[in-house]
Design a protein around this motif. Structure first.
Motif, short mmCIF file in Angstrom:
data_model
loop_
_atom_site.label_atom_id
_atom_site.label_comp_id
_atom_site.label_asym_id
_atom_site.label_seq_id
_atom_site.Cartn_x
_atom_site.Cartn_y
_atom_site.Cartn_z
N LEU A 38 0.83 -1.21 0.00
CA LEU A 38 0.00 0.00 0.00
C LEU A 38 0.86 1.26 0.00
N GLY A 39 1.92 1.22 0.81
CA GLY A 39 2.84 2.36 0.85
C GLY A 39 3.51 2.58 -0.50
N ASP A 42 0.96 3.89 -3.11
CA ASP A 42 0.62 5.30 -2.93
C ASP A 42 1.54 6.20 -3.77
N GLN A 43 2.78 5.74 -3.98
CA GLN A 43 3.74 6.51 -4.77
C GLN A 43 3.60 6.24 -6.27
N GLU A 45 0.43 5.54 -8.37
CA GLU A 45 -1.02 5.37 -8.46
C GLU A 45 -1.46 4.72 -9.77
#
Length: 209
Positions: A38-39, A42-43, A45
């Motif tokens: 997820l982290g 996030d970078q 998309e």
């Protein structure tokens, strides 16, 4: 007989408990991977992932590949890139069936990946190091002879129709001059701990630059 039956029942309960513990530990590891993914997502998309578990390994002295338990029925195709939850390159799908796919890892001599040293921008091609006696390592070839190469420099994908830019391939641990005497090469430690992987994430789509 009653004692024997009781012992058998006890053994079975212990086995069941071990199975529960193992499943719980696997779930904990999986949850941790998804948190990290997820982290990373996030970078990025535009990245679309399909998670898949490794079900078997085929590793010989000169190539390294494994089979995952998903295939064309999950939208996987030959030529898709496999990465870890942290965006470290694992390899490429080189064969696929309805419910399975073969991932050839970056340790295999057969894969060549356009790459660059992140800090300096020097570019070359990464391949498995087995043919040069560096099994388990990668080799970044065709660097300019003037290139200044530092220990632990990070090497990333240069970007292509298969690999997005800036996925991590590995870290420089050694360097030298190639056989021609013109170009330099660097020996890399792979970023992904390939032989201890349980699960990979197949990059099924991304915005090409």
């Amino acid at each position: 007989e009653a004692l024997e039956a009781e012992n058998d029942a006890l053994k079975q309960r212990i086995l069941d408990m071990q199975e529960d513990v193992r499943t719980d530990q696997e779930l904990q590891r999986e949850n941790k991977r998804y948190e990290q993914l997820l982290g990373f997502a996030d970078q990025h998309e535009d990245f679309v992932f399909e998670p898949a578990y490794i079900i078997s390994w085929d590793a010989s002295s000169y190539r390294s590949s494994f089979t995952i338990g998903k295939g064309t029925n999950h939208g996987l195709e030959i030529g898709m890139c496999a990465i870890t939850e942290n965006g470290q390159v694992v390899g490429l799908i080189t064969d696929a069936g309805v419910n399975w796919a073969t991932v050839t890892t970056i340790l295999d001599n057969g894969l060549e990946i356009s790459a660059s040293i992140a800090s300096s921008g020097y570019s070359g091609m990464v391949t498995g190091g087995y043919s040069t006696g560096q099994e388990g390592y990668l080799r970044l070839n065709y660097l300019p002879s003037s290139a200044v190469i530092r220990n632990r420099d990070q090497v990333v994908t240069a970007g292509s129709t298969v690999y997005p830019r800036n996925l991590i391939l590995g870290y420089v641990v050694d360097a030298g001059i190639g056989d021609t005497g013109v170009a330099k090469y660097a020996v890399l430690e792979p970023a992904a701990d390939i032989h201890n992987l349980e699960q990979v994430f197949i990059l099924t789509n991304y915005a090409q630059e």
